[in-house]
Design a protein around this motif. Structure first.
Motif, PDB file in Angstrom:
ATOM      1  N   LEU A 368       0.847  -1.178   0.000  1.00 46.95           N
ATOM      2  CA  LEU A 368       0.000   0.000   0.000  1.00 46.95           C
ATOM      3  C   LEU A 368       0.892   1.241   0.000  1.00 46.95           C
ATOM      4  O   LEU A 368       1.834   1.343   0.780  1.00 46.95           O
ATOM      5  N   MET A 414      15.085  -0.961  10.192  1.00 49.82           N
ATOM      6  CA  MET A 414      14.084  -1.744   9.456  1.00 49.82           C
ATOM      7  C   MET A 414      12.973  -2.198  10.399  1.00 49.82           C
ATOM      8  O   MET A 414      11.800  -2.248  10.030  1.00 49.82           O
ATOM      9  N   VAL A 415      13.350  -2.561  11.608  1.00 53.50           N
ATOM     10  CA  VAL A 415      12.352  -3.016  12.583  1.00 53.50           C
ATOM     11  C   VAL A 415      11.376  -1.889  12.879  1.00 53.50           C
ATOM     12  O   VAL A 415      10.169  -2.101  12.978  1.00 53.50           O
ATOM     13  N   ARG A 416      11.911  -0.679  13.009  1.00 52.35           N
ATOM     14  CA  ARG A 416      11.068   0.447  13.382  1.00 52.35           C
ATOM     15  C   ARG A 416      10.380   1.080  12.180  1.00 52.35           C
ATOM     16  O   ARG A 416       9.495   1.915  12.347  1.00 52.35           O
ATOM     17  N   ARG A 442       3.322  -1.415   7.288  1.00 49.57           N
ATOM     18  CA  ARG A 442       2.262  -1.706   8.259  1.00 49.57           C
ATOM     19  C   ARG A 442       0.928  -1.358   7.646  1.00 49.57           C
ATOM     20  O   ARG A 442       0.840  -0.623   6.676  1.00 49.57           O
ATOM     21  N   ALA A 445      -4.358   1.006   9.389  1.00 43.22           N
ATOM     22  CA  ALA A 445      -4.996   1.053  10.710  1.00 43.22           C
ATOM     23  C   ALA A 445      -3.929   1.247  11.791  1.00 43.22           C
ATOM     24  O   ALA A 445      -4.085   2.066  12.694  1.00 43.22           O
ATOM     25  N   HIS A 449      -3.234   4.544  14.391  1.00 46.03           N
ATOM     26  CA  HIS A 449      -3.154   4.447  15.853  1.00 46.03           C
ATOM     27  C   HIS A 449      -1.844   4.964  16.417  1.00 46.03           C
ATOM     28  O   HIS A 449      -1.642   4.932  17.627  1.00 46.03           O
TER      29      HIS A 449
ATOM     30  N   ARG B 167       7.915 -10.449  12.383  1.00 47.12           N
ATOM     31  CA  ARG B 167       8.158 -10.431  10.940  1.00 47.12           C
ATOM     32  C   ARG B 167       9.580 -10.925  10.689  1.00 47.12           C
ATOM     33  O   ARG B 167      10.389 -11.003  11.629  1.00 47.12           O
ATOM     34  N   ILE B 169      12.268  -9.502   9.563  1.00 50.44           N
ATOM     35  CA  ILE B 169      13.339  -8.607   9.997  1.00 50.44           C
ATOM     36  C   ILE B 169      13.482  -8.622  11.525  1.00 50.44           C
ATOM     37  O   ILE B 169      14.589  -8.482  12.063  1.00 50.44           O
ATOM     38  N   ASP B 170      12.363  -8.810  12.238  1.00 44.31           N
ATOM     39  CA  ASP B 170      12.406  -8.838  13.700  1.00 44.31           C
ATOM     40  C   ASP B 170      13.291  -9.974  14.205  1.00 44.31           C
ATOM     41  O   ASP B 170      13.988  -9.833  15.207  1.00 44.31           O
TER      42      ASP B 170
END
Lengths: 681, 681
Positions: A368, A414-416, A442, A445, A449, B167, B169-170
């Motif tokens: 997306l 990348m995690v964040r 992500r 939605a 949030h 995921r 990468i995590d």
């Protein structure tokens, strides 16, 4: 191999991404590999997430007979004609009406069902013995409450096209249309070979120079996520022969080989040479950042017949995928994946995912994409496509994208990351305030949030993120320093900012700065904590430091915080008061962005003193000389303070468990937490 | 059990969804089950998709030592001071400069790396023997090209919060932070028990009255998708004792039991009684459509200790989930899932998914919701929340949502659904043109690629969908009849319409209708096929039909098409011409919506004649009396005709393979295909 970079024999030569893909596709087409691999028949119960290899045509109608659609009595519609409240019609149970459950086949003579709730059962005596009967008070049209054959699907109808990824509901429709097995494209088999003498598996105690090998973990999980089956090979040391033998071994049983690391031009980089020897090196270096030392090649599988050249134990595939050999092509593409974790993961996204999608007969993933306002000016290399990780949140009406660390080694970026902004080659960078397209990692939605906290870093902000996540809210923080946070608020790019800016004139925190930087924005200043600032020093205080005055001692190597950080301002304020010149302090020019990074610098002995909070010293087992108590406030624009989005955060300030957790950290005092310090603007 | 509906003992009593959830949550809270189930430790390589049960704090910094960030020479930055093109600095290899690969630990004395590409290697003779040296032409700041310890993560830092779904990468970040195992919430174990004497497993040849049991397949796949582990039990016949014994058996080893069917008030519905006997029946009937005969209950697991009361073979769980017994609660919720496939799947979404999410410590799924324009007026029951399946596409600027079949038994309506529109209780329906919120089942990207074809049904439209899907385009068609299609175009609710409307005056197809219904919209009429229309009759023509004139024979039961269908207009035109009254034709009033459904009615002997195309008769092995040749055109508004979205479809009309496929179907002539018949408006 040091001669490589001298002779230039296999040296990096970055080519544009599109060109690299063209060459790869051409090679795959030549090898007859740019198409789905092969179909296999699977039981429906094992088909979830698989991709149909051919259209599914119904072999059975559904329902496959005329069925009662309700519990009730099967009747002839014609026999109910004229029935009404005034003139009910009586039908004899047996000859005229037969009880029927939902789903039961209709008797041949019947063409309607009277629902049970519309029926009175009575005893009737017409002629002969008493007879059970039903009385109904409304006429029925033919086929009322009947599911006629084929209502759902008619045999021969298309149920699902080829190339469809099967969802739970699809399995039901396929079963209902008369199938219990279907043909799906077989899973691509991907070998992942980590190479590097310096690598050790996760869980191994590490010494300096040893690197925990986790790229194979990430790549394998990516492959599984994208519908492939991954084999993780053991770590292969930097040895041309062993790497070659392992690639040969892997080629015998896989559709794709990922060789991790060994793809740059360093002294121990063999991948390109091995590919050159076993087949054709197509590309060595792609103009993408992070990730450019990518290798693309195609080797011949015939090498795979000399088995066991290696003596290296590799996972066997026979049992997992019996009889697949016949389905393997004569050629195997090899991708040399760069060693930095961000580069490796992006190489997966850029090269592996589209290849697997092709082999699985479905279009590549299309994340997306949303438009967002970019927060900060960044420069980008003209020659490269840059994949910039960003955090994204909605602030007021706008989506905001803030860049994260650009380091290829920073896996946490990348995690964040909430998404990726692509800065194409030929573009020099992005301006602050520019609108950019973000490919989201992500769901929208989750983004909606997200509470964006930009500003000063404090460890308890992480703790709050942890507590909020348990409540279903997401706190995303980026460390811009206190001043940076206020500036972000003034640009309406954050929901709140942590701030601990000491005003030298008043001795008060934050308020003077808010007046200066946020003159037009009504804000609420919410109390959070006071915390101890002081010198973070090695255990035992080997340099015998006592305070800031000692920083100019020749022996001290200081580690500083970045400009705009509250801690930096605090330092500069006191240095000035003491008449100490920054130039007199060794290391004043080396900046870190967090308290923990300052502590880490001291712990690793690259510095022997830094200014920061006690909790950071404690976390890494360092000593601490307390110097100041400072207030750390949350600065929140009124519109966000009143918004439902921030409610969970404001409630958290009253949460007994969270307060206890912060209070238990050394150097924190939670007395200000939740108080309103000022309403301004 | 027929007495149930007489005595009302366990009869349906629909309560609102929110109330049902309240009661369920209360019961789960009482049983201490409204929280994550229990944590278990897993290897990182098995952790993909699992949910963290506790925050992950870094136990190791990354990098855990100062590391070279590039291949090159480690040097002291101070020693490079003043270096420039004019005044290069020479450093001796060994004492002043040491070759270093990316990732290698920095020597203790060094604090910068000169990239290999910025170095000239030379021989130098200062005093004594010749010495290898490097020459550099730019000064370095300290820590240039060095990744300092903790650059990525500092030990003690929060890597990931609890409640995070892992995921790829995590997994890398967790490994890099020093862990090789982590605690995740264990998977909820869900038993799925299909009940019903009429059920047979997929793949079994079926007789009338037998139903292929596939709800357990769908429910199990849903459970897996949502992070649970499903056990599918064999089909249990309608027998109170056996159902009870199986539920007891399942309760011993599962966290949740889904009993499929047996939840309405029919004669074979035992679920509610069993739940009442084994524990507490909380809810019997929820005011949602489809799906209302839902049962919610809570039974005691202590019943589970009397094992093997049943003699029924059930899948054993011990090996799959060793040692889990200790983690099971004393109570087990039971959901009685309605038997209709759409109701069953929606019950999964409405009740099972949020419960599993809670047990997995993460928020329930939040589908992407978009605003769309609703195409058709629908009425909805005031008492129920209705879940309306819709197909969605973007036509011009607007997203358009068109309702699909509302039948609870029509699983294809779920397969074809792009999303769900919820019509809440208390609302009587939706007006055409109203804006509605659609919860999407597909990605927005897929929706954006969707070509909406509303109008007349033709089997080759399905075929085209099949061919287009291979090209990455999506053709979604809904059958509104030819006239319905033109009206949809006039409302700008479709990209094209299939149409075969004969104008009685001119004998020409479509153009007069387009002039009448689309006066203001420029359209292109694109030729598609001509096809044979005729009478679809049982094999061997037992009624000796010869043409339309025979329809008024007393013995004939006709099956008609719906009003607005081209075939219906064709019929009415010829009946009028022949002076035949519709009333004279038995079955004229019974309408089907597709050619195949007409053929299915004839095949199932619920009618013995219908008007339709030859391909439909052929598909079901019926006979066919050809009567007319008619043109079937594609009517495409100019703006869509010229848009990139329709390009793949227009190209398909020239595609040799597709043309061959249509041509090979009986009764089709592809000569018109792709020609421009008219440009109008």
């Amino acid at each position: 191999m040091k001669e490589n970079h001298k002779t230039g024999s296999v040296y990096l030569h970055d080519i544009p991404l599109a060109r690299a893909w063209d060459m790869l596709i051409q090679a795959l087409e030549t090898a007859d590999l740019w198409k789905p691999l092969a179909a296999e028949e699977v039981q429906l119960e094992n088909a979830l997430g698989r991709v149909t290899a051919e259209p599914i045509w119904a072999s059975l109608s559904s329902p496959h007979y005329h069925a009662a659609a309700m519990d009730g009595y099967a009747v002839q519609a014609a026999g109910t004609s004229g029935a009404s409240d005034r003139a009910p019609v009586t039908l004899r149970i047996g000859p005229d009406a037969v009880y029927i459950d939902t789903g039961d086949p209709m008797p041949e003579w019947a063409d309607a069902v009277v629902p049970i709730e519309n029926v009175e059962t009575i005893e009737e005596t017409v002629d002969g013995p008493a007879q059970e009967a039903i009385r109904i008070r409304a006429a029925l049209a033919p086929w009322t409450h009947v599911r006629s054959m084929g209502e759902d699907m008619v045999a021969t109808e298309l149920v699902l096209p080829a190339g469809h990824k099967l969802r739970p509901i699809d399995l039901g429709a396929i079963a209902g249309s008369g199938h219990d097995t279907i043909h799906v494209w077989r899973r691509p088999l991907v070998a992942i070979i980590p190479t590097g003498t310096e690598l050790v598996p996760p869980g191994t105690p590490v010494r300096a120079g040893e690197i925990i090998e986790y790229n194979s973990l990430v790549l394998a999980a990516q492959v599984e996520t994208w519908g492939g089956a991954a084999t993780r090979f053991p770590i292969i040391p930097d040895d041309f022969e062993r790497i070659q033998a392992t690639i040969v071994e892997a080629a015998a049983r896989h559709d794709l080989i990922l060789v991790n690391a060994g793809s740059s031009a360093g002294s121990e980089d063999f991948s390109a040479k091995v590919v050159q020897k076993l087949g054709k090196l197509l590309v060595h270096g792609v103009a993408v950042r992070p990730g450019h030392p990518v290798i693309l090649g195609m080797i011949s599988r015939s090498f795979g017949t000399d088995a066991d050249m290696t003596g290296i134990e590799v996972p066997k595939q026979e049992d997992a995928h019996p009889g697949l050999d016949r389905a393997l092509s004569a050629h195997v593409p090899v991708i040399g994946v760069p060693g930095y974790p961000v580069s490796a993961a992006l190489t997966g996204e850029i090269f592996v995912e589209p290849m697997l999608a092709r082999w699985l007969g479905c279009p590549p993933l299309e994340p997306l994409t949303v438009e967002a306002t970019f927060t900060r000016k960044v420069h980008s290399s003209l020659g490269d496509d840059e994949y910039l990780r960003v955090t994204v949140g909605r602030v007021g009406e706008r989506l905001i994208a803030a860049p994260l660390s650009r380091g290829a080694g920073v896996i946490t970026s990348m995690v964040r990351a909430d998404g990726i902004v692509l800065i194409p080659a030929g573009v020099q960078g992005i301006q602050a305030g520019e609108t950019v397209s973000v490919r989201l990692y992500r769901s929208l939605a989750e983004i909606e949030h997200t509470i964006l906290a930009l500003g000063s870093h404090d460890m308890t902000i992480d703790l709050m993120a942890q507590y909020l996540s348990a409540k279903g809210a997401r706190l995303s923080s980026a460390n811009l320093g206190s001043l940076g946070g206020l500036i972000a608020l003034s640009r309406r790019e954050a929901h709140l900012a942590g701030s601990h800016l000491l005003d030298p004139d008043s001795g008060e925190y934050n308020l003077a700065y808010i007046e200066k930087y946020l003159p037009d924005i009504p804000v609420v200043v919410v109390g959070y904590v006071t915390r101890e600032q002081g010198l973070i020093i090695p255990p035992g205080n080997p340099m015998k430091l006592t305070g800031l005055a000692d920083l100019a001692m020749g022996e001290i190597t200081f580690i500083n915080r970045q400009r705009g950080a509250g801690t930096r301002l605090l330092l500069d304020y006191h240095l000035k008061k003491m008449g100490l010149e920054p130039e007199a302090i060794t290391g004043y020019g080396r900046e870190e962005y967090t308290h923990l990074n300052v502590a880490a610098a001291v712990a690793s002995e690259s510095a022997n003193c830094g200014l920061g909070i006690r909790a950071a010293a404690d976390a890494l087992g360092l000593d601490f000389i307390p110097l100041f108590n400072e207030r750390f406030d949350l600065v929140i624009p009124l519109e966000h303070y009143q918004s439902p989005k921030l409610k969970p955060l404001l409630e958290m300030l009253d949460d007994a468990e969270f307060r206890r957790a912060v209070d238990s950290l050394a150097g924190y005092d939670i007395r200000p937490m939740g108080s309103i310090i000022a309403e301004m603007g």
